[in-house]
Design an enzyme around this catalytic site. Sequence first.
Site, PDB file in Angstrom:
ATOM      1  N   LYS A  23      21.124 -41.786 -44.398  1.00 43.72           N
ATOM      2  CA  LYS A  23      21.204 -42.597 -43.169  1.00 43.72           C
ATOM      3  C   LYS A  23      20.210 -43.759 -43.260  1.00 43.72           C
ATOM      4  CE  LYS A  23      18.776 -41.339 -39.397  1.00 43.72           C
ATOM      5  NZ  LYS A  23      17.909 -42.384 -38.827  1.00 43.72           N
ATOM      6  N   ASN A  24      18.988 -43.448 -43.698  1.00 43.70           N
ATOM      7  CA  ASN A  24      17.944 -44.480 -43.667  1.00 43.70           C
ATOM      8  C   ASN A  24      18.060 -45.501 -44.783  1.00 43.70           C
ATOM      9  OD1 ASN A  24      17.082 -43.314 -41.356  1.00 43.70           O
ATOM     10  ND2 ASN A  24      15.271 -42.352 -42.224  1.00 43.70           N
ATOM     11  N   ARG A  93      17.011 -48.118 -32.354  1.00 42.00           N
ATOM     12  CA  ARG A  93      15.845 -48.888 -32.773  1.00 42.00           C
ATOM     13  C   ARG A  93      16.015 -49.492 -34.158  1.00 42.00           C
ATOM     14  NH1 ARG A  93      11.589 -49.780 -34.165  1.00 42.00           N
ATOM     15  NH2 ARG A  93      11.983 -48.587 -36.045  1.00 42.00           N
ATOM     16  N   CYS A 117      10.654 -44.686 -28.543  1.00 44.65           N
ATOM     17  CA  CYS A 117      11.498 -43.488 -28.430  1.00 44.65           C
ATOM     18  C   CYS A 117      10.535 -42.292 -28.327  1.00 44.65           C
ATOM     19  CB  CYS A 117      12.417 -43.366 -29.642  1.00 44.65           C
ATOM     20  SG  CYS A 117      11.527 -43.098 -31.157  1.00 44.65           S
ATOM     21  N   ARG A 122       7.468 -47.768 -30.951  1.00 42.28           N
ATOM     22  CA  ARG A 122       8.044 -48.234 -32.211  1.00 42.28           C
ATOM     23  C   ARG A 122       7.840 -49.754 -32.287  1.00 42.28           C
ATOM     24  NH1 ARG A 122      11.615 -44.244 -33.990  1.00 42.28           N
ATOM     25  NH2 ARG A 122      11.560 -45.275 -36.013  1.00 42.28           N
ATOM     26  N   ASP A 307       9.616 -37.349 -41.577  1.00 46.29           N
ATOM     27  CA  ASP A 307      10.946 -36.908 -41.131  1.00 46.29           C
ATOM     28  C   ASP A 307      11.250 -35.467 -41.518  1.00 46.29           C
ATOM     29  OD1 ASP A 307      12.546 -40.146 -41.682  1.00 46.29           O
ATOM     30  OD2 ASP A 307      11.208 -39.396 -40.118  1.00 46.29           O
ATOM     31  N   ILE A 329       1.716 -40.755 -39.360  1.00 44.09           N
ATOM     32  CA  ILE A 329       2.718 -41.814 -39.152  1.00 44.09           C
ATOM     33  C   ILE A 329       3.015 -41.949 -37.669  1.00 44.09           C
ATOM     34  CG2 ILE A 329       5.012 -42.665 -39.753  1.00 44.09           C
ATOM     35  CD1 ILE A 329       3.311 -42.419 -42.223  1.00 44.09           C
ATOM     36  N   ARG A 399      23.105 -38.002 -34.798  1.00 41.66           N
ATOM     37  CA  ARG A 399      22.659 -39.321 -35.281  1.00 41.66           C
ATOM     38  C   ARG A 399      22.307 -39.256 -36.758  1.00 41.66           C
ATOM     39  NH1 ARG A 399      17.897 -41.647 -32.580  1.00 41.66           N
ATOM     40  NH2 ARG A 399      18.426 -43.196 -34.151  1.00 41.66           N
TER      41      ARG A 399
HETATM   42  C1  EPZ Z   1      11.732 -45.600 -40.771  1.00 43.24           C
HETATM   43  O1  EPZ Z   1      11.443 -46.080 -39.480  1.00 43.24           O
HETATM   44  C2  EPZ Z   1      12.745 -44.479 -40.592  1.00 43.24           C
HETATM   45  N1  EPZ Z   1      13.950 -44.991 -39.936  1.00 43.24           N
HETATM   46  C3  EPZ Z   1      12.152 -43.350 -39.751  1.00 43.24           C
HETATM   47  O2  EPZ Z   1      13.123 -42.306 -39.740  1.00 43.24           O
HETATM   48  C4  EPZ Z   1      10.901 -42.841 -40.449  1.00 43.24           C
HETATM   49  O3  EPZ Z   1      10.317 -41.833 -39.653  1.00 43.24           O
HETATM   50  C5  EPZ Z   1       9.918 -44.006 -40.626  1.00 43.24           C
HETATM   51  O4  EPZ Z   1      10.550 -45.060 -41.390  1.00 43.24           O
HETATM   52  C6  EPZ Z   1       8.657 -43.583 -41.378  1.00 43.24           C
HETATM   53  O5  EPZ Z   1       9.009 -43.076 -42.626  1.00 43.24           O
HETATM   54  C7  EPZ Z   1      14.837 -45.716 -40.663  1.00 43.24           C
HETATM   55  O6  EPZ Z   1      14.634 -45.983 -41.829  1.00 43.24           O
HETATM   56  C8  EPZ Z   1      16.087 -46.154 -39.939  1.00 43.24           C
HETATM   57  P1  EPZ Z   1       7.819 -47.627 -39.975  1.00 43.24           P
HETATM   58  P2  EPZ Z   1      10.549 -47.438 -39.304  1.00 43.24           P
HETATM   59  O7  EPZ Z   1       7.950 -49.065 -39.604  1.00 43.24           O
HETATM   60  O8  EPZ Z   1      10.770 -48.347 -40.450  1.00 43.24           O
HETATM   61  C9  EPZ Z   1       3.939 -48.316 -37.333  1.00 43.24           C
HETATM   62  C10 EPZ Z   1      14.470 -40.647 -38.826  1.00 43.24           C
HETATM   63  O9  EPZ Z   1      14.141 -39.557 -38.365  1.00 43.24           O
HETATM   64  N2  EPZ Z   1       4.422 -49.693 -37.216  1.00 43.24           N
HETATM   65  O10 EPZ Z   1       7.680 -47.269 -41.427  1.00 43.24           O
HETATM   66  O11 EPZ Z   1      10.774 -47.938 -37.932  1.00 43.24           O
HETATM   67  C11 EPZ Z   1       4.858 -47.338 -36.612  1.00 43.24           C
HETATM   68  O12 EPZ Z   1       4.500 -47.242 -35.238  1.00 43.24           O
HETATM   69  C12 EPZ Z   1      13.677 -41.895 -38.474  1.00 43.24           C
HETATM   70  O13 EPZ Z   1      15.421 -40.837 -39.634  1.00 43.24           O
HETATM   71  C13 EPZ Z   1       3.605 -50.656 -36.605  1.00 43.24           C
HETATM   72  O14 EPZ Z   1       2.497 -50.354 -36.138  1.00 43.24           O
HETATM   73  O15 EPZ Z   1       9.071 -46.834 -39.402  1.00 43.24           O
HETATM   74  C14 EPZ Z   1       4.610 -46.047 -37.355  1.00 43.24           C
HETATM   75  O16 EPZ Z   1       3.426 -45.458 -36.852  1.00 43.24           O
HETATM   76  C15 EPZ Z   1      12.664 -41.623 -37.395  1.00 43.24           C
HETATM   77  N3  EPZ Z   1       4.067 -51.922 -36.500  1.00 43.24           N
HETATM   78  C16 EPZ Z   1       4.356 -46.502 -38.790  1.00 43.24           C
HETATM   79  O17 EPZ Z   1       4.000 -47.901 -38.696  1.00 43.24           O
HETATM   80  C17 EPZ Z   1       5.273 -52.323 -36.995  1.00 43.24           C
HETATM   81  O18 EPZ Z   1       5.629 -53.518 -36.896  1.00 43.24           O
HETATM   82  C18 EPZ Z   1       5.536 -46.354 -39.733  1.00 43.24           C
HETATM   83  O19 EPZ Z   1       6.627 -46.995 -39.112  1.00 43.24           O
HETATM   84  C19 EPZ Z   1       6.081 -51.341 -37.622  1.00 43.24           C
HETATM   85  C20 EPZ Z   1       5.635 -50.038 -37.737  1.00 43.24           C
END
Ligand code: EPZ
Length: 430
Positions: A23-24, A93, A117, A122, A307, A329, A399
């Site tokens: 999915k990701n 998102r 969420c 996010r 995840d 995370i 999802r």
């Molecule tokens: C991806 O989300 C995945 N989703 C998430 O999977 C996964 O949990 C996450 O990466 C971490 O591995 C998809 O790929 C569609 P991040 P993403 O930006 O890219 C902070 C699932 O269950 N952050 O790597 O949105 C954020 O708050 C989902 O399949 C900022 O501070 O995650 C988090 O603490 C849930 N500012 C950390 O970084 C930003 O601009 C990692 O977030 C962006 C992120």
Amino acid sequence: MLQVARIRGGHVLRGSVRAAGSKNAALPLLAASLLTGETVTLRNVPDLSDVRYMAEILGHQGATVTNPAPGVWTIRAEKVAHRTPYDLVRKMRASVCLLGALVGRLRQAEMAIPGGCVIGPRPIDLHLRGLEALGCVVTVEAGLVSVDAARARGATVPMGGPMGSTVLGTANLVMAATLTPGVTRIECAAREPEVVDLCAMLLRMGAKIRGQGTGVIEVEGVASLRGCDHTVIADRIEAGTYLVAGAITGGDVTVTHCEPAHLTAFLDKLREAGVRVETGPDFIRAHGRPTRAVEVVTEPYPGFPTDLQAQFMALQLLVDGRSPITEKIYPARFMHAAELQRMGADIAIEGATATVAGGRPLSGAPVMASDLRASAALILAALVAKGETWVQRLYHLDRGYERFEERLRSLGADVERLPASAPPKGFAED
Ligand code: EPZ
């Protein structure tokens, strides 16, 4: 129609399941198809509500989207609108990864800022800071972000934040940079296999990228990108989830068509907990219950994946002793703990650490899913709980998991999907 899952615990799971496409990986790959006016064909795309929803958004942006066979999607975006409305973005998102594709293709984009969420806020501040580093003019007003990339040029783009790298932030910057004149150097880039898969597709489309899978990705802008035919990598999180299903029931489950190298940290933790794990070129086998309490800390790839945190928490409920799980995370990603406690689990949460005091008997109960990985964890715990467990809000599960209950049944589980009106009295759907 709202649905619930009814699980009767006590069955040992044995057999093999084939991992679906990731999915990701699929969501950014679908977004990246907007970078060209030619046809993009994606294969091994998982059959998930998030995927169907992303396809709907692409159609709204002006692309012609078809699903000619199971797992196969074609996208042809001859004309693309630069604006993505709030009511489309707010429901998923991950649609934020359209930003990089629209900026790359059109040199401009306007999108509602996706909300948070249950697993936590996010933010997309790192995405926007990265685009500004490219020379984009980014304005945020009334919940809308507008990006003007008319003067964008290749640059060094620091992508690290307080939690480390950002997966979709890296995806956005790579996509925007493929069609931005000059060389862009993305620092503190996410190393996730899903980002590497996106780069693999972009290379097929004629992009110039190197360093994917490391912390520094370099992209040299080209004038345009062509269509391509790309097969999505296997879903490592889904694979890990089924391995836990085998281990938690003391069974023997093999996941085929997956990539063991994408789950190294998770498999090491399963072994440390006493689960026997064998791997081959494209399969992973987990057999035998865990016997040892272990400590887990979630980190960006190649660390232990956030995840799979909820699923691993369910597994450690079986083991005597204390298993501290720290989220580096999403510090608040413990909604599933309260539901597991309804089944008899003893989990103490202090800040970003949830400590499981395992070895207590679990009993079935009505519980509520809160996000897609939590819903899987509740079903995993129900497999070993005494009696019946009813899990509400299955739409979270759908999802991220393709026909989850079907696959678990094929391994010997007693799990049914029923209309929300089916549960016993006193347990009404929300
Ligand atoms: C991806 O989300 C995945 N989703 C998430 O999977 C996964 O949990 C996450 O990466 C971490 O591995 C998809 O790929 C569609 P991040 P993403 O930006 O890219 C902070 C699932 O269950 N952050 O790597 O949105 C954020 O708050 C989902 O399949 C900022 O501070 O995650 C988090 O603490 C849930 N500012 C950390 O970084 C930003 O601009 C990692 O977030 C962006 C992120």
